[in-house]
Design a protein around this motif. Structure first.
Motif, PDB file in Angstrom:
ATOM      1  N   ARG A 287      36.238  13.809  22.780  1.00  0.00           N
ATOM      2  CA  ARG A 287      35.721  15.004  23.470  1.00  0.00           C
ATOM      3  C   ARG A 287      35.508  16.147  22.488  1.00  0.00           C
ATOM      4  O   ARG A 287      34.503  16.842  22.530  1.00  0.00           O
ATOM      5  CB  ARG A 287      36.690  15.433  24.571  1.00  0.00           C
ATOM      6  CG  ARG A 287      36.633  14.505  25.761  1.00  0.00           C
ATOM      7  CD  ARG A 287      37.274  15.139  26.990  1.00  0.00           C
ATOM      8  NE  ARG A 287      37.294  14.170  28.072  1.00  0.00           N
ATOM      9  CZ  ARG A 287      38.413  13.677  28.619  1.00  0.00           C
ATOM     10  NH1 ARG A 287      39.596  14.080  28.201  1.00  0.00           N
ATOM     11  NH2 ARG A 287      38.331  12.801  29.593  1.00  0.00           N
ATOM     12  N   ARG A 290      32.466  15.636  20.345  1.00  0.00           N
ATOM     13  CA  ARG A 290      31.206  15.876  21.059  1.00  0.00           C
ATOM     14  C   ARG A 290      30.953  17.369  21.286  1.00  0.00           C
ATOM     15  O   ARG A 290      29.812  17.797  21.366  1.00  0.00           O
ATOM     16  CB  ARG A 290      31.214  15.147  22.401  1.00  0.00           C
ATOM     17  CG  ARG A 290      31.119  13.632  22.266  1.00  0.00           C
ATOM     18  CD  ARG A 290      30.529  13.052  23.529  1.00  0.00           C
ATOM     19  NE  ARG A 290      30.754  11.629  23.681  1.00  0.00           N
ATOM     20  CZ  ARG A 290      30.028  10.686  23.082  1.00  0.00           C
ATOM     21  NH1 ARG A 290      29.047  11.025  22.270  1.00  0.00           N
ATOM     22  NH2 ARG A 290      30.292   9.417  23.305  1.00  0.00           N
ATOM     23  N   GLU A 291      32.062  18.130  21.403  1.00  0.00           N
ATOM     24  CA  GLU A 291      31.879  19.588  21.550  1.00  0.00           C
ATOM     25  C   GLU A 291      31.267  20.171  20.276  1.00  0.00           C
ATOM     26  O   GLU A 291      30.385  21.010  20.318  1.00  0.00           O
ATOM     27  CB  GLU A 291      33.236  20.263  21.770  1.00  0.00           C
ATOM     28  CG  GLU A 291      33.607  20.383  23.242  1.00  0.00           C
ATOM     29  CD  GLU A 291      35.078  20.711  23.402  1.00  0.00           C
ATOM     30  OE1 GLU A 291      35.644  20.247  24.399  1.00  0.00           O
ATOM     31  OE2 GLU A 291      35.649  21.395  22.520  1.00  0.00           O
ATOM     32  N   GLU A 323      35.315   7.163  30.644  1.00  0.00           N
ATOM     33  CA  GLU A 323      35.574   8.541  30.207  1.00  0.00           C
ATOM     34  C   GLU A 323      34.889   8.847  28.876  1.00  0.00           C
ATOM     35  O   GLU A 323      34.313   9.916  28.696  1.00  0.00           O
ATOM     36  CB  GLU A 323      37.095   8.753  30.015  1.00  0.00           C
ATOM     37  CG  GLU A 323      37.889   8.736  31.283  1.00  0.00           C
ATOM     38  CD  GLU A 323      37.669   9.998  32.112  1.00  0.00           C
ATOM     39  OE1 GLU A 323      37.466  11.059  31.517  1.00  0.00           O
ATOM     40  OE2 GLU A 323      37.692   9.891  33.349  1.00  0.00           O
TER      41      GLU A 323
END
Ligand code: SF4
Length: 439
Positions: A287, A290-291, A323
């Motif tokens: 996550r 990807r940010e 997810e």
């Protein structure tokens, strides 16, 4: 004055990109010493077979290739991972001239010298400075280290290739520079564990073009990013320091692509596999990456049906897939590899359960992959054209590594040239590939 005809060596190269780099080194040395590479068995004075010994089917393929070379030519030297597996080669093919393990250019050359005398006067000038490459002219594998310090229980690579030995960063950079100068547009960084680059030599400072540079993945990636070619990182494990290369991707210095072989998502299974970085929270890490870099493509591989894997642990893996939304995923049903410590683990999963899990896994991932590709429709992307044939052209975007990922299919057009970049508009997609037209 009569001259002896040049000594000719045939070459068969099997296995993974790391084995391919070994083949390139041996071929480069052969050419440097004046040997001619023969395209056929019959025209060769002897044949070198570079083998793979990773899984049983690769062993069988390698043994067949050795058998064929013996039958067609008779004089055969065996090298590569299968050569490191005890007596397997000699037991099946006692007539082979010599057997060596992987990354053994010197031993292979010694065997060649014994059985095929070295041609007079090496014509070093005949070898291009970037060495002999087996890949198409526009991309090349750049091997940064040999061996591995991990001991994943399903893997026998460390027993075949030994512990990690990092190449000096100055040598790696010099090779990369020569490749780009020779026309290579894409450098694929390979090793067993790219994130560990330099650990064995305590991240020693080397030199490139007179400039000090540490032997470390981030520094290497940044330096490669200056060469003006696509730089793609393979076999990176999710250690915290990997976060450092993501900004380089966001800034366009290297490709926004990370090949991270997660293998599983259940902490218990990852521990039983003894995977590198097994205690990291991979989902949180994905996550965060990807940010920082929303265009990031993550490629991974997984094993289902590892000894002791319960239905709940398998479902945990499916949950991770949902997810993490990884773009490119390969999956294997666990198969015991001779000599791997995982073979002794309790609770082997029955074959039909393994196959059923593999199918369920692939169904989930095919949907995710198709969804992610669909989002690219309407975008203009830079692609590297691999091939042009009657029907059109085949290219790859930043999201597609050669051989393992998808393709971008294009109609025939005078705007496209093999080995060159092109701008294309994405018009359609399916589970793995994109369809586009040049703009
Ligand atoms: S990291 Fe694990 S799977 Fe990869 S080469 Fe090393 S031991 Fe094998």
């Amino acid at each position: 004055m009569s001259q002896n005809p040049p000594a000719k060596v045939g070459f068969v190269s099997l296995g993974c990109p790391k084995a391919l780099v070994d083949s390139e080194r041996i071929l480069t040395q052969l050419r440097a010493e004046g040997y001619v590479i023969s395209p056929s068995y019959e025209g060769a004075d002897l044949v070198v077979v570079n083998t793979c010994g990773f899984i049983d089917s690769a062993v069988a393929e390698s043994l067949d290739a050795i058998g064929e070379a013996l039958q067609e030519n008779g004089k055969v030297i065996v090298t590569g991972c299968l050569g490191a597996k005890g007596d397997v080669v000699r037991k099946t093919h006692p007539k082979v001239l010599a057997v060596t393990g992987p990354h053994a250019t010197d031993e292979v050359m010694q065997a060649v010298h014994t059985h095929l005398p070295q041609p007079h006067d090496p014509f070093v000038d005949l070898v291009p400075p970037q060495g002999i490459k087996l890949t198409p002219k526009h991309y090349a594998y750049l091997k940064i280290s040999e061996g591995c310090n991990h001991r994943c229980t399903f893997c026998i690579i460390p027993s075949m290739r030994g512990d990690l030995v990092s190449r000096p960063i100055g040598d790696v950079m010099k090779e990369a520079e020569a490749l780009v100068k020779a026309g290579v547009k894409e450098l694929l960084v390979v090793s067993q564990d790219t994130s560990a680059y330099g650990v064995d030599i305590k991240y020693r400072t080397g030199f490139w073009g007179g400039r000090p540079i540490r032997t470390r993945m981030t520094e290497l990636a940044a330096a490669l990013g200056e060469l003006g070619a696509w730089v793609r990182l393979h076999y990176v494990y999710p250690y915290p320091h990997v976060d450092e290369v993501i900004p380089l991707m966001a800034e366009g210095k290297i490709l926004p692509y990370l090949d991270v072989p997660f293998q599983h998502a259940s902490p218990r299974i990852l521990k039983a596999m003894k995977r590198p970085a097994s205690s990291e929270n991979n989902l949180a890490r994905v996550r965060r990456w990807r940010e920082i870099c929303p265009d990031l493509t993550i490629r991974s591989t997984f094993i289902v049906g590892f000894p002791g894997e319960t239905e709940a642990e398998f479902e945990e893996l499916l949950g991770f897939l949902e997810e993490a939304q990884l773009e490119r995923v390969g999956c294997f049903a666990y198969s015991p590899v001779e000599g791997a410590t995982a073979n002794a683990l309790a609770g082997p999963v029955p074959e039909e359960v393994k196959q059923a899990r593999l199918e369920r896994f692939m169904t989930v991932q095919a949907r995710i992959s198709a969804d992610r590709l669909k989002r690219k429709i309407g975008q203009t992307l830079t692609v590297l054209v691999d091939e042009i044939d009657e029907g059109g052209a085949v290219a790859r975007s930043a999201a597609d590594a050669p051989e393992i990922d998808g393709l971008v299919h294009l109609p025939r057009s005078r705007k496209l040239k093999a080995g060159e970049f092109a701008q294309v508009l994405i018009e359609d997609s399916d589970e793995y590939d994109l369809y586009a037209r040049p703009v």
